[in-house]
Structure formats: C-alpha cells, structure tokens
Design an enzyme around this catalytic site. Structure first.
Site, mmCIF file in Angstrom:
data_model
loop_
_atom_site.group_PDB
_atom_site.id
_atom_site.type_symbol
_atom_site.label_atom_id
_atom_site.label_comp_id
_atom_site.label_asym_id
_atom_site.label_seq_id
_atom_site.Cartn_x
_atom_site.Cartn_y
_atom_site.Cartn_z
ATOM 1 C CE LYS A 1 57.111 44.274 22.918
ATOM 2 N NZ LYS A 1 57.415 44.280 24.288
ATOM 3 C CG ASP B 1 53.584 42.341 19.553
ATOM 4 O OD1 ASP B 1 53.024 42.425 18.563
ATOM 5 O OD2 ASP B 1 52.924 42.030 20.562
#
Length: 221
Positions: free
Chosen positions: A125, A143
């Site tokens: 991420k 996410d």
DNA sequence: ATCCCGAGGG
DNA sequence: CCCTCTGGAT
C-alpha cells in the site's frame, strides 16, 4: 450509457464517473519530495492525514534527508511522531527505512515495487502510494476502502489485496491507476462506508451489484 | 464505541 | 490465518 457487463467494463465506468464526482482528488499528505512522502505514508497507518501533517513539518525540518534520519536518536523521533499512534513501531520503521535507503539506494527512493517493499515499514500500500503520487509511476494502492469498494462494485471477486491490485492493473490504463485509487478512497470515506453505506447518495448506485436500494437491487432474495 | 489510506511477526 | 502495535477525532 449501458451498464457494464464485465469487471473491466465496470472498472472503467467507475473510473470515469468518479473522475467527474471527485475531479481534484489528491494525496492529502503534505510532502515536498519522495523521501518526505515515504515518511508521511509510513506514519499514516491507522492515523488521519491531518494528524500526520501536524508532525511532519518538525520531522522534515530536523531530518531533511534520509542521511539525517538514518542517524537520528530513536527517542527523539518517538517524541516527534508520538501523536500519530504506533509510535515505537513507526520509529523503528523510519530509522530502518532511512538506513536501508542510504546503504542500498544511495539515499534515493527507488521506483521498483520490490525495492520499495524491501524497506522496513513499507508494504504494498505504502509502496504504491509513493509510486503513483511522488514518482509518477503506475501504482494502485489497495487499502481497506479500495478492497471494500472494488468488491462491492463487482470489479473483482478477489479478497487478497495483492490479487485485487493485479486485476485492477490489468483493467485500467496505467496512468489512471493512481487517481482511481485516490477517488475510491474518498468515495469509501464519504459515501460507500463500511457500515450503513449511503447508497441513496451514490453516483454509482445504478451499476452497483451491492446497492441496498430495493428498487435497484438486482438480486433480491 | 468506532474509525483513521498498515505492516510485521507468530 | 490471527494478533499486536498505538493516539486522536468524533
């Protein structure tokens, strides 16, 4: 426009519509260069961007470059990042990341995803945020919001973030990946929330398989 | 109480 | 796979 029938069609239609709803979506972590964004993104775990932006000015002033952070006193860094939460783990990550950056990459934030992920405290991420926002490279950061929305919208049936990232990468033009991710997150925070999503206010409601509105819900039990 | 753009370790 | 790390805002 007809309803998209394929995951790829859905992804592109979603990207097109969200671009209209959130034309100026941007990363809200204050930063002046890739190193600063890397630091800010590490600090952003389980913390709001606003909270991170409160501590980064002092942090960047004290440690302007990876070389400075690499030699920092951990106790001092802990004090500076305390209010972002997870302050011990984040300090370890920051110092480890800076050291590796200096030792392995000449103090320059690397572009390849495998290189970024090899840095302490940097997962996929974070790596994709840095790539798409600071390095101008393709990157789709999955996410919790992106995971939830891509599933609800029928863009993917995968649950593993890495698999979702791979699928979306194959459906959307590389240059659109970063902005799409930012917009999905915005939409996830404001409309398509984890609990009680505001389907009645959603601009994607008519093409969403998960819509809670009885009039549109495609598959009623 | 619940959420905030997670990552690492067991 | 689960657990842990952690403070602030609402």
């Amino acid at each position: 426009m007809a309803k998209p029938r394929t995951p790829k069609g859905r992804a592109r239609e979603v990207a097109r519509r969200l671009a209209e709803v959130y034309p100026d979506a941007h990363c809200e972590l204050d930063h002046a260069n890739p190193y600063e964004l890397l630091v800010a993104t590490i600090l952003s775990a389980q913390s709001t961007d606003a909270n991170v932006n409160k501590v980064t000015p002092a942090l960047f002033a004290r440690y302007p470059a990876p070389e400075d952070l690499a030699h920092a006193d951990p106790a001092e860094v802990e004090q500076l990042v305390f209010t972002t939460g997870f302050y011990k783990a984040k300090t370890r990550s920051l110092l480890g990341m800076a050291n590796r950056l200096v030792e392995e990459y000449g103090g320059v934030v690397p572009g390849p995803i495998e290189d970024l992920v090899s840095l302490p405290g940097v997962g996929r991420k974070t790596a994709n945020v840095v790539r798409s926002v600071a390095l101008g490279l393709p990157g789709f950061a999955v996410d919790t919001h992106v995971q939830r929305l891509t599933q609800r919208l029928g863009i993917t049936t995968e649950t593993d973030p890495v698999a979702i990232e791979r699928e979306v990468n194959a459906m959307v033009p590389p240059a659109d990946l970063g902005p799409l991710g930012l917009r999905l997150i915005l939409h996830g925070r404001r409309v398509c929330t984890a609990r009680k999503p505001k389907c009645a206010e959603c601009s994607l409601e008519d093409i969403c398989p998960a819509s809670l509105l009885p009039t549109r819900r495609p598959k009623q039990a």
